[in-house]
Enzyme design. Structure first.
Site, mmCIF file in Angstrom:
data_model
loop_
_atom_site.group_PDB
_atom_site.id
_atom_site.type_symbol
_atom_site.label_atom_id
_atom_site.label_comp_id
_atom_site.label_asym_id
_atom_site.label_seq_id
_atom_site.Cartn_x
_atom_site.Cartn_y
_atom_site.Cartn_z
ATOM 1 N N HIS A 72 -1.990 17.641 54.016
ATOM 2 C CA HIS A 72 -0.773 18.320 53.582
ATOM 3 C C HIS A 72 -0.342 19.309 54.654
ATOM 4 O O HIS A 72 -1.172 20.004 55.237
ATOM 5 C CB HIS A 72 -1.009 19.072 52.271
ATOM 6 C CG HIS A 72 -1.061 18.175 51.072
ATOM 7 N ND1 HIS A 72 -0.688 18.590 49.822
ATOM 8 C CD2 HIS A 72 -1.432 16.877 50.934
ATOM 9 C CE1 HIS A 72 -0.830 17.598 48.954
ATOM 10 N NE2 HIS A 72 -1.285 16.551 49.618
ATOM 11 N N TYR A 195 2.610 26.058 43.504
ATOM 12 C CA TYR A 195 2.134 27.270 42.836
ATOM 13 C C TYR A 195 3.343 27.873 42.127
ATOM 14 O O TYR A 195 4.270 28.373 42.791
ATOM 15 C CB TYR A 195 1.568 28.263 43.852
ATOM 16 C CG TYR A 195 0.234 27.868 44.428
ATOM 17 C CD1 TYR A 195 -0.940 28.445 43.954
ATOM 18 C CD2 TYR A 195 0.137 26.920 45.444
ATOM 19 C CE1 TYR A 195 -2.183 28.091 44.485
ATOM 20 C CE2 TYR A 195 -1.094 26.563 45.983
ATOM 21 C CZ TYR A 195 -2.245 27.149 45.500
ATOM 22 O OH TYR A 195 -3.459 26.803 46.026
ATOM 23 N N PRO A 286 -9.892 30.747 41.861
ATOM 24 C CA PRO A 286 -9.514 29.497 42.522
ATOM 25 C C PRO A 286 -8.114 29.482 43.120
ATOM 26 O O PRO A 286 -7.758 28.512 43.794
ATOM 27 C CB PRO A 286 -9.623 28.470 41.384
ATOM 28 C CG PRO A 286 -9.410 29.261 40.135
ATOM 29 C CD PRO A 286 -10.016 30.602 40.400
ATOM 30 N N LYS A 290 -10.598 28.709 47.993
ATOM 31 C CA LYS A 290 -11.559 29.166 48.994
ATOM 32 C C LYS A 290 -13.019 28.882 48.658
ATOM 33 O O LYS A 290 -13.871 28.957 49.551
ATOM 34 C CB LYS A 290 -11.405 30.684 49.205
ATOM 35 C CG LYS A 290 -10.078 31.092 49.805
ATOM 36 C CD LYS A 290 -9.884 30.461 51.159
ATOM 37 C CE LYS A 290 -8.471 30.603 51.671
ATOM 38 N NZ LYS A 290 -8.111 29.518 52.583
ATOM 39 N N TYR A 378 -4.469 30.407 54.303
ATOM 40 C CA TYR A 378 -4.586 29.238 53.446
ATOM 41 C C TYR A 378 -5.222 28.057 54.179
ATOM 42 O O TYR A 378 -6.084 27.359 53.625
ATOM 43 C CB TYR A 378 -3.212 28.831 52.897
ATOM 44 C CG TYR A 378 -3.289 27.946 51.676
ATOM 45 C CD1 TYR A 378 -3.344 28.510 50.403
ATOM 46 C CD2 TYR A 378 -3.342 26.558 51.787
ATOM 47 C CE1 TYR A 378 -3.439 27.697 49.265
ATOM 48 C CE2 TYR A 378 -3.443 25.748 50.669
ATOM 49 C CZ TYR A 378 -3.492 26.328 49.410
ATOM 50 O OH TYR A 378 -3.597 25.524 48.289
#
Length: 385
Positions: A72, A195, A286, A290, A378
């Site tokens: 991604h 998100y 979560p 990580k 990220y």
């Protein structure tokens, strides 16, 4: 029994450590409470950071990952009824890869078995002596075993036998919400992770394969899975993930469960000759994806330190292990806390708090420096900071 490194736990941390040690010519024995089928089937995280993928490739266990993993190049922050994309690759030159934790575990078990190295499932009665060091346990056939070693790696999670043997300060933070997670036989409704910030609570759209979707809903910590019918779950996901031009693909729900959210950090991550790694040493919410990646970073540091000890007699890297890992752990804790705080509805949040969250989301998605900060965290910081 005698080995150089005894490893408790056959999750990604324990198995990756065993594989790295094997590559370095260091003997190890892996002990696991559960059976192989259970270990290979338990659904956990699914987002691999760029450094994690690179390490798996360097270790020679990424053939299936490269075939089946889903790279991604961005994620979407959904609010105000629309997607606001954070272009991970454009901002950092790196990608994330969606590939289930259980798939990583399968690949590492296959490598361990192919190498003919000791891997014991369904052990019980495990006791750990960090000072000697020594492990006693009962094997799958019911025989009492005594395992002598030079070092012990506690990779058996937050509820395992190793963490209580470390005399440490344990920092904890409880979040006032939980995640209801579902695995559904439905194609992903979007090409990237979403998100979603919504007045009814956070939602996350993810995936595991081109046919299976992983979805989450923010719920109260005291909620019961039995209170959430499939129809109710799809209805709530439809509300929270709604956006112009978006259609949520639905299908049979294969699994569902509720996970409370907390942060835990153990300092130090060592007691005598016992070294903790992964969830045995730290837990992150979560939201930042990580957990498994931190575990992999821990064991890379530990493998390097053990290699220096056995090859050169050096103790400096072992002595620095805890401090080295904790620099990255605390960075990940902050990032996960920040993402969680920005995206979730706290039970006592008022209009002022919600306005602040939206202001932060708008800033992150319109400021290139702010988006870059999110993106570099990220996709994954270096394995050693």
């Amino acid at each position: 029994m005698r080995t150089q490194v005894a490893i408790v736990g056959a999750g990604p941390a324990g198995l990756m450590l065993a594989h790295l040690l094997w590559l370095g010519g260091i003997d190890s024995v892996v002990l696991e409470l559960r059976g192989r089928e259970h270990v290979e089937r338990r659904v956990r995280a699914g987002v691999l950071e760029h450094p994690t993928v690179e390490l798996l490739r360097e270790a020679g266990v990424a053939d299936r990952l490269d075939r089946e993993g889903m790279p991604h190049h961005g994620i979407s922050l959904r609010f105000d009824g629309a997607d606001h994309r954070v272009a991970l690759t454009e901002l950092t030159g790196k990608t994330i890869t969606v590939y289930g934790q259980q798939e990583v575990v399968k690949d590492l078990i296959a490598a361990r078995v192919a190498a003919g190295e000791p891997l014991h499932f369904e052990v019980s009665g495990v006791t750990v002596d960090p000072a000697t060091p020594l492990i006693t346990f009962t094997d799958a056939e019911g025989a009492e075993q005594r395992l002598e070693c030079d070092f012990i790696a506690g990779c058996d999670g937050s509820h395992g036998v190793c963490a209580p043997r470390v005399d440490a300060t344990v920092h904890k933070h409880e979040y006032p919400f939980a995640w209801l997670g579902v695995l559904a036989m439905a194609p992903p409704s979007h090409s990237e992770l979403i998100y979603a910030y919504h007045e009814r609570g956070f939602a996350l759209h993810s995936m595991r394969t081109p046919e299976i979707t992983r979805l989450y809903l923010q719920v109260a910590p005291d909620q019961r899975v039995e209170d959430w019918s499939d129809a109710r779950i799809w209805d709530e996901l439809g509300h929270r993930l709604s956006a112009d031009g978006f259609t949520l693909a639905t299908g049979p729900i294969l699994e569902k469960g509720i996970t409370t959210m907390r942060s835990v950090v153990t300092e130090p991550m060592r007691q005598d000759k016992l070294f903790l790694a992964g969830d045995a040493a730290h837990i992150v919410p979560p939201t930042g994806a990580k957990g498994m990646n931190l575990a992999i970073a821990d064991v890379w540091v530990l493998a390097e330190a053990l290699g220096a000890y056995f090859r050169e007699g050096r103790r400096d890297l072992l002595d620095a292990y805890s401090d080295t890992c904790l620099r990255r752990v605390w960075r990940a804790e902050h990032f996960s806390w920040w993402m969680t705080s920005m995206l979730h509805q706290a039970p006592d949040a008022d209009a002022f708090a919600r306005k602040l969250q939206l202001a932060q989301l708008r800033y992150v998605t319109t400021s290139e420096p702010a988006a870059t900060s999110l993106a570099e965290n990220y996709v994954g910081l270096p394995l050693q900071l």
